[in-house]
Design a protein around this motif. Structure first.
Motif, PDB file in Angstrom:
ATOM      1  N   GLY A  38     -64.003  47.624 -20.484  1.00 47.73           N
ATOM      2  CA  GLY A  38     -62.639  47.673 -20.995  1.00 47.73           C
ATOM      3  C   GLY A  38     -62.572  47.547 -22.502  1.00 47.73           C
ATOM      4  N   PHE A  84     -54.722  46.601 -18.233  1.00 45.69           N
ATOM      5  CA  PHE A  84     -55.657  45.591 -18.752  1.00 45.69           C
ATOM      6  C   PHE A  84     -56.890  46.233 -19.397  1.00 45.69           C
ATOM      7  CE2 PHE A  84     -56.523  46.903 -14.545  1.00 45.69           C
ATOM      8  CZ  PHE A  84     -57.888  47.142 -14.569  1.00 45.69           C
ATOM      9  N   SER A  95     -67.720  54.806 -10.312  1.00 43.79           N
ATOM     10  CA  SER A  95     -66.627  53.843 -10.213  1.00 43.79           C
ATOM     11  C   SER A  95     -65.301  54.578 -10.347  1.00 43.79           C
ATOM     12  CB  SER A  95     -66.770  52.792 -11.326  1.00 43.79           C
ATOM     13  OG  SER A  95     -65.683  51.895 -11.282  1.00 43.79           O
ATOM     14  N   PHE A 109     -62.090  38.971 -17.131  1.00 46.92           N
ATOM     15  CA  PHE A 109     -61.340  39.875 -18.015  1.00 46.92           C
ATOM     16  C   PHE A 109     -61.863  39.763 -19.451  1.00 46.92           C
ATOM     17  CE2 PHE A 109     -57.619  40.159 -20.975  1.00 46.92           C
ATOM     18  CZ  PHE A 109     -57.479  41.542 -20.928  1.00 46.92           C
ATOM     19  N   ASN A 110     -62.145  40.895 -20.040  1.00 47.96           N
ATOM     20  CA  ASN A 110     -62.548  40.917 -21.448  1.00 47.96           C
ATOM     21  C   ASN A 110     -61.308  41.144 -22.292  1.00 47.96           C
ATOM     22  OD1 ASN A 110     -65.421  40.705 -21.192  1.00 47.96           O
ATOM     23  ND2 ASN A 110     -65.352  42.751 -20.303  1.00 47.96           N
ATOM     24  N   GLY A 137     -63.114  56.783 -19.050  1.00 49.91           N
ATOM     25  CA  GLY A 137     -62.631  57.877 -18.217  1.00 49.91           C
ATOM     26  C   GLY A 137     -62.632  57.581 -16.730  1.00 49.91           C
ATOM     27  N   GLU A 138     -61.920  58.429 -15.993  1.00 51.93           N
ATOM     28  CA  GLU A 138     -61.892  58.344 -14.534  1.00 51.93           C
ATOM     29  C   GLU A 138     -62.744  59.512 -13.997  1.00 51.93           C
ATOM     30  OE1 GLU A 138     -60.992  56.488 -11.851  1.00 51.93           O
ATOM     31  OE2 GLU A 138     -61.843  58.207 -10.808  1.00 51.93           O
ATOM     32  N   HIS A 147     -58.790  45.310  -7.937  1.00 53.89           N
ATOM     33  CA  HIS A 147     -58.052  44.452  -8.876  1.00 53.89           C
ATOM     34  C   HIS A 147     -56.805  43.759  -8.338  1.00 53.89           C
ATOM     35  CE1 HIS A 147     -60.847  46.076 -11.658  1.00 53.89           C
ATOM     36  NE2 HIS A 147     -60.233  47.198 -11.886  1.00 53.89           N
ATOM     37  N   SER A 150     -62.291  50.264  -8.133  1.00 53.38           N
ATOM     38  CA  SER A 150     -61.607  49.283  -8.975  1.00 53.38           C
ATOM     39  C   SER A 150     -60.345  48.832  -8.256  1.00 53.38           C
ATOM     40  CB  SER A 150     -61.256  49.921 -10.321  1.00 53.38           C
ATOM     41  OG  SER A 150     -62.428  50.149 -11.050  1.00 53.38           O
ATOM     42  N   GLU A 196     -64.492  46.250  -7.327  1.00 54.52           N
ATOM     43  CA  GLU A 196     -64.398  45.536  -8.597  1.00 54.52           C
ATOM     44  C   GLU A 196     -63.027  44.863  -8.666  1.00 54.52           C
ATOM     45  OE1 GLU A 196     -65.454  49.485 -10.016  1.00 54.52           O
ATOM     46  OE2 GLU A 196     -66.444  48.484 -11.706  1.00 54.52           O
TER      47      GLU A 196
HETATM   48  N1  SAH Z   1     -61.924  54.701 -14.315  1.00 52.01           N
HETATM   49  C1  SAH Z   1     -63.002  54.125 -13.571  1.00 52.01           C
HETATM   50  C2  SAH Z   1     -64.237  53.758 -14.373  1.00 52.01           C
HETATM   51  C3  SAH Z   1     -64.074  53.053 -15.705  1.00 52.01           C
HETATM   52  S1  SAH Z   1     -63.711  51.350 -15.822  1.00 52.01           S
HETATM   53  C4  SAH Z   1     -62.487  52.954 -12.765  1.00 52.01           C
HETATM   54  O1  SAH Z   1     -61.320  52.625 -12.891  1.00 52.01           O
HETATM   55  O2  SAH Z   1     -63.236  52.403 -11.983  1.00 52.01           O
HETATM   56  C5  SAH Z   1     -65.018  50.365 -15.303  1.00 52.01           C
HETATM   57  C6  SAH Z   1     -64.558  48.985 -14.798  1.00 52.01           C
HETATM   58  O3  SAH Z   1     -64.160  48.095 -15.872  1.00 52.01           O
HETATM   59  C7  SAH Z   1     -63.344  49.115 -13.925  1.00 52.01           C
HETATM   60  O4  SAH Z   1     -63.450  48.312 -12.788  1.00 52.01           O
HETATM   61  C8  SAH Z   1     -62.247  48.627 -14.836  1.00 52.01           C
HETATM   62  O5  SAH Z   1     -61.131  48.257 -14.115  1.00 52.01           O
HETATM   63  C9  SAH Z   1     -62.923  47.487 -15.565  1.00 52.01           C
HETATM   64  N2  SAH Z   1     -62.218  47.047 -16.767  1.00 52.01           N
HETATM   65  C10 SAH Z   1     -61.406  47.771 -17.558  1.00 52.01           C
HETATM   66  N3  SAH Z   1     -60.899  47.013 -18.539  1.00 52.01           N
HETATM   67  C11 SAH Z   1     -61.400  45.776 -18.402  1.00 52.01           C
HETATM   68  C12 SAH Z   1     -61.276  44.559 -19.139  1.00 52.01           C
HETATM   69  N4  SAH Z   1     -60.514  44.478 -20.242  1.00 52.01           N
HETATM   70  N5  SAH Z   1     -61.960  43.487 -18.705  1.00 52.01           N
HETATM   71  C13 SAH Z   1     -62.764  43.585 -17.621  1.00 52.01           C
HETATM   72  N6  SAH Z   1     -62.925  44.694 -16.892  1.00 52.01           N
HETATM   73  C14 SAH Z   1     -62.251  45.785 -17.269  1.00 52.01           C
END
Ligand code: SAH
Length: 377
Positions: A353, A130, A209, A308-309, A177-178, A233, A231, A275
């Protein structure tokens, strides 16, 4: 020197970029060059508090040492190739690191605080279904200097307009990035963010995160007390496997055990933020909420529900706001702290995202638009 104009390539790779050095690194650097260790804190303050972009500004350091530093060290920052402010005040920068690599940094002003969301890698290897960054694939890790440079450059650019107050009060590693897959450089950067001679942020104000790289999460718990966001989810391995594929390697049960351990390692009272992206019909049922409560039992937790974006061809829709609110209510009734993340900077593709080589995406869109205008599509 204007950082916006700093496009030059550093042709002397042996020069050390001081931006990525912790106090300890700087002390070792000065001692090695026959200098006193206290130079480290002086230089650190010049860099991260006075935001000096060249050595000549460092007036409490002798001229001869400044000349030596010019030979052995540098203050190298990425070029800003995009700088846009959203209608809600969110500001996004795209920074060019080297020929093929760009990253994004986002500033989110709120009343009483300003959060800088920074990247730790160019692209991402995790392939979360996502997240639009996944589409870009993984290019490389950022150096510690490149991670810190985002805060340095943003401080300079924000300071230009708002001279007297500190604009960045919080830093979140929630950009591209992670972070735990770039552990050493991220740890150095975090240390610099919390260092009194540098940005001096308290551990509550620096948040890492992660999607849950368990061995590194365990290490982090031993080596740092940075605030943690996970994260999550999903509440079952089946669903999480499909959303966050690293779950196949590090499943929920182990992740939760690691989270518990992380909290136990903390000296001061703390909590973990979980998150949870709200995906219509995927992870947003009442049963999911009930299972989430169970999963988090015994962990001091805050749940951050993220609408969700959407992005093109994602295959997902955001849950309706009524569903998100009900989900939140169920969590709160069970005694959890739950919030709904306000989406910011959507109009400039700065929301979660959406941080991608969108500059490339955008230029493709613009080309398509031009093609349409000229009847070529
Ligand atoms: N890799 C790390 C940090 C980057 S993402 C992690 O996974 O936590 C930062 C946050 O945005 C994460 O919780 C991720 O799952 C969320 N995210 C990613 N894509 C998204 C989307 N399209 N809409 C909403 N949140 C999203």
């Amino acid at each position: 020197m204007n950082v916006l104009d700093n496009q030059q390539v550093n042709l002397q790779p042996l020069k050390q970029n001081l931006l990525g050095m912790t106090l300890q690194d700087l002390e070792a650097f000065f001692i090695e060059s026959g200098e006193k260790a206290f130079r480290a804190s002086q230089v650190m303050k010049w860099l991260h508090q006075m935001l000096a972009t060249d050595f000549d500004a460092m007036t409490n350091i002798s001229k001869s040492l400044r000349e030596t530093l010019k030979q052995t060290a540098c203050i190298d920052v990425p070029a800003i190739v995009f700088d846009q402010t959203s209608s809600d005040g969110t500001r996004k920068w795209v920074m060019q690191l080297d020929a093929g690599n760009k990253i994004e940094t986002v500033y989110i002003p709120e009343s009483g605080r300003g959060t800088l969301c920074i990247s730790s890698q160019v692209g991402c290897a995790l392939d979360c279904s996502f997240c639009s960054t996944a589409r870009q694939g993984f290019s490389r890790n950022l150096t510690a200097a490149e991670i810190v440079a985002q805060v340095f450059v943003a401080s300079i650019l924000l300071g230009k307009e708002h001279r007297d107050e500190r604009k960045i009060t919080n830093i979140v590693l929630m950009g591209m990035g992670e972070p735990l897959l770039n552990y050493d450089n991220v740890l150095k950067a975090i240390t610099i963010f919390m260092e009194d001679n540098a940005y001096g942020l308290s551990k509550r104000r620096v948040t890492l995160s992660t999607s849950g790289v368990i061995p590194k999460l365990d290490l982090l718990g031993q080596q740092s007390d940075v605030a943690l966001a996970v994260s999550l989810h999903a509440v079952s391995d089946a669903v999480r496997d499909s959303l966050v594929p690293i779950n196949q390697k590090y499943p929920l049960k182990e992740l939760m055990a690691s989270c518990r351990q992380y909290i136990n390692n903390q000296t001061a009272k703390s909590h973990i933020t979980f998150e949870y992206v709200m995906l219509n019909g995927v992870n947003d049922s009442r049963q999911d909420a009930v299972k989430l409560v169970k999963l988090l039992k015994g962990i001091p937790a805050k749940v951050n529900l993220i609408p969700f974006n959407p992005f093109p061809d994602s295959g997902y829709d955001c849950s309706p706001m009524s569903v998100i609110k009900e989900f939140k209510e169920l969590l709160m009734q069970a005694g959890l702290v739950a919030t709904i993340r306000k989406t910011r900077g959507e109009d400039i593709d700065a929301a979660c995202g959406q941080l991608v080589g969108k500059v490339e995406d955008k230029s493709r869109r613009e080309k398509k638009f031009q093609d349409l205008r000229y009847g070529m599509s």
